[in-house]
Design an enzyme around this catalytic site. Structure first.
Site, mmCIF file in Angstrom:
data_model
loop_
_atom_site.group_PDB
_atom_site.id
_atom_site.type_symbol
_atom_site.label_atom_id
_atom_site.label_comp_id
_atom_site.label_asym_id
_atom_site.label_seq_id
_atom_site.Cartn_x
_atom_site.Cartn_y
_atom_site.Cartn_z
ATOM 1 N N HIS A 1 -25.633 -96.002 17.187
ATOM 2 C CA HIS A 1 -26.460 -95.609 16.060
ATOM 3 C C HIS A 1 -27.361 -94.449 16.455
ATOM 4 C CE1 HIS A 1 -28.896 -96.026 12.452
ATOM 5 N NE2 HIS A 1 -27.843 -96.691 11.990
ATOM 6 N N HIS A 2 -27.574 -93.523 15.508
ATOM 7 C CA HIS A 2 -28.398 -92.353 15.795
ATOM 8 C C HIS A 2 -29.849 -92.740 16.068
ATOM 9 C CE1 HIS A 2 -29.386 -88.207 16.079
ATOM 10 N NE2 HIS A 2 -28.399 -87.753 15.349
ATOM 11 N N SER A 3 -30.235 -93.958 15.680
ATOM 12 C CA SER A 3 -31.593 -94.406 16.002
ATOM 13 C C SER A 3 -31.739 -94.708 17.501
ATOM 14 C CB SER A 3 -31.948 -95.652 15.189
ATOM 15 O OG SER A 3 -31.006 -96.675 15.424
#
Lengths: 465, 465
Positions: free
Chosen positions: A143-145
């Site tokens: 995830h880009h988080s």
């Protein structure tokens, strides 16, 4: 541990139509001494891991947030068999079948009840040319988080070694938090500008500068300064329809030798040549669909503000918006427009402090965060027609347990109203393009791979001695 | 074409944690004369289809509905390469690897911007015993708003033929709407009761009967009538935690010869034996986890109210709630409790008209519809601890283009608060069990396959002459 807004935003804006994970497709030769069950054995070895390093060991405490706030907590109960998968290609096992599988894997949302990553080992990939040994692939997804592109690349660099004789290497989920063995280079667009120490964003101190920058940009655009382009001035195009959740991933590599030949002959950077190839590919695709806008397409170029001292985790990004010159028929004039526009953007970012750069990014991308929350995402004018991102990678061969990494192709994410993402990675002797698109909005997007090549050929012909 | 509430509800209650599609895993022998590329060639042939039949040609007009209303429209632009996939198993290609792949494919939501179905052809399945030829598999997946289990089985019957010499057969998406070649049998629990002609549900006329039935059920339960059980009287258990989106699918077949031996010896139906095996499996699993409730687990048994004249499309379902006797140690006493409880439920449904049966189902399942809308799904007491469904299939071999269907295993759906579904299909000489579970809530659920077998063995020993 509450996520900073720059990381949490990727969770906030996520939907089934716009998953917010990024991925990488890596293709390997088997080690010279590999047994027929080598990949299966390696998978068996890797899945015995019981220690997990942050952020691979983190899960979301409230999977769907509360008032837009998310926080990480250590997951006491990681099911590695879920995260590490073993897959195979159907016959005939060409790159085509590999891209079909990766497109599929890249289309599904990560499970928010678990740490937000998956790694797939894929067997059954036939050699590029007859007579050569078979290959295997790895597709990683997170995830880009958790990471931005440069952070993810730092993790990849830790997973792979420059030493072809090293064996029994650890997986990134075991070692992510340890110090980098070799620092990754600073991304090219900012290489010449001074970098500050990492610090918290000070929005109040920075707001004046950010507003001033946008005012200055607007004035220059009104005055018709060559290559000057405002965020949200992108023309309407096929690339900017409402997207669905199904992705098509296409990838190919182009030799630096070819690209730098053109760059040297024209006095531009290799990055400018890559942008010109992308511009040509989109222009040709849109001409084929009789849908090329009169106004030039614009590109949003993420720029890392991560320093050598930063860990790999989280997001440290700002953005340029560039004029891609798709309205220009002449390839050399088009490249010149792109170069000028990139230079103006770089100069503008270089005049800002690190926190001002991040603040500028938050300011111009805030409609992407607010849009999905109000249910109006993709309905207004897009920030730019396409995102084009360049994440520098190692410029010499890398190995995993003796398996030579042939290529690493980045798979990125889309926002509502932006149906195409082009991400580049430099590796060994090639610039490797990963194209991620909404399969439904952009039918037969994979043809752009041919157009990237014809764009480069065109420039090669024009610059041939 | 607006979906009736009985079909639309499956869309309304769907979430990433609780996808509302059903599937089937089919295992085939290759035709005796098959070339090595037979499956690939068959896939190539099937993907040339350009005519699509309802409901395979339908998409949702508003993918996320409006005030809970959904409607179908013909999709003018079907991308068959998206719906029909070709996959392969990694080595060693056992049933285990097949179940891992199907678990994965069954975990992902269908794309609501397209017709709500997928079919996967899967190569690389090794033979059951050494020396036998390799096998292949097919996994089909469609949204419950398109078909219920009996409807789906009718489509399957049309896809497969009793004729091993037939070649060039059409796929179900080309022929779904044509008349059935052989009508499917009426599900066993209702075989003896009169069936009405299909008609629209008349809620007002039926409400009195439904309320009367529930009152009667409540009174009998209070009076302690053996086997009598109310909806929503299920004990709290491990099977009823909050679920996540990852599924584990496990499947196995048991010969009718074995099951009917027990059934005859004890004067019960084969369906009662299947319920007793399921009860034993859950009881043993919960004992292993030191989590067996004192009160008996209850099962919700869907019952088809579809008539011979109905098409395959949509939902025509009612429900029984049965006492599974998991509190009883003695296997024969446990089976007797199950038999009595099933009989009471069948008698009650038989006393209702077709529309009253549907109304009764809507009444007792309405918390499943209302729960997710209010965000409280899975927090109250469950309707029943587990859903156990029996969809009758053909009792003689079937073929697709000369490939003999070895087995067909049903993969079903979960609701929030119900982490396990057991669905049975009769095919050829076997009763085939498909267990669908939340992978996170019920770790190592696949062990229940062994427990099903030991449950049958226990009854066999007790009834041996």
């Amino acid at each position: 541990m509450v996520l900073p807004i720059t990381d949490g935003a990727w969770l906030m804006i996520e939907s089934g139509e716009a998953p917010q994970h990024v991925g990488g497709l890596m293709v390997f030769d088997y080690p010279p001494d590999a047994s027929p069950t080598w990949l299966h054995d390696t998978w068996q070895r890797l899945r015995t891991a019981t220690d997990f390093a942050p952020p691979f060991s983190y899960r979301l405490r409230r999977p769907y947030g509360l008032a837009g706030l998310f926080d990480w907590e250590p997951d006491p109960d990681i099911d590695l068999d879920y995260h590490l998968r073993f897959s195979a290609l159907p016959r005939p096992g060409r790159v085509r079948e590999l891209l079909v599988l990766v497109s599929r894997l890249h289309s599904t949302l990560l499970d928010r009840h678990r740490p937000l990553w998956e790694v797939h080992l894929i067997e059954g990939l036939q050699p590029e040319h007859e007579g050569e040994p078979p290959r295997f692939a790895m597709y990683a997804k997170f995830h880009h988080s958790m990471f931005d592109g440069v952070g993810a690349m730092r993790v990849m660099r830790r997973m792979f070694s420059a030493d072809p004789d090293l064996r029994g290497m650890a997986a990134p989920w075991e070692i992510a938090s340890t110090a980098a063995t070799t620092p990754s280079p600073v991304p090219e667009p900012l290489r010449s500008s001074p970098l500050e120490k990492p610090g918290l964003l000070d929005p109040v101190r920075s707001l004046g500068t950010i507003a001033g920058t946008l005012r200055d940009q607007a004035r220059a655009t009104r005055q018709g300064v060559e290559g000057e382009v405002m965020p949200f001035s992108a023309p309407r195009s096929l690339l900017n329809g409402r997207i669905t959740g199904s992705r098509r991933f296409a990838a190919d590599g182009f030799s630096f030798e070819r690209m730098s030949g053109v760059a040297k002959a024209l006095g531009v950077s290799i990055n400018d040549v890559a942008l010109a190839m992308s511009s040509h590919a989109m222009r040709t695709y849109l001409l084929d669909h009789m849908a090329l806008p009169d106004k030039p397409l614009t590109g949003m170029i993420p720029v890392s503000v991560r320093t050598e001292d930063d860990g790999p985790q989280g997001n440290a990004l700002s953005f340029l918006v560039v004029d891609l010159g798709t309205d220009i028929d002449d390839p050399i004039d088009r490249l010149e427009r792109i170069r000028t526009s990139m230079q103006r953007g770089k100069d503008r970012l270089a005049s800002m402090s690190r926190s001002e750069r991040v603040g500028y990014a938050v300011a111009i991308t805030s409609p992407y965060v607010i849009g999905p929350l109000l249910g109006i995402a993709g309905r207004g004018r897009p920030l730019a027609n396409v995102v084009i991102s360049n994440v520098p990678g190692p410029r010499e061969p890398r190995y995993f347990d003796g398996a030579r990494l042939q290529g690493m192709y980045p798979a990125s994410l889309l926002q509502q109203g932006q149906a195409l993402n082009i991400t580049l990675t430099s590796y060994d002797t090639e610039m490797q393009f990963g194209l991620t698109a909404c399969r439904k909005t952009l039918p037969q997007m994979q043809r752009m791979l041919d157009h990237l090549d014809s764009g480069l050929q065109e420039l090669e012909k024009l610059t041939a001695a």
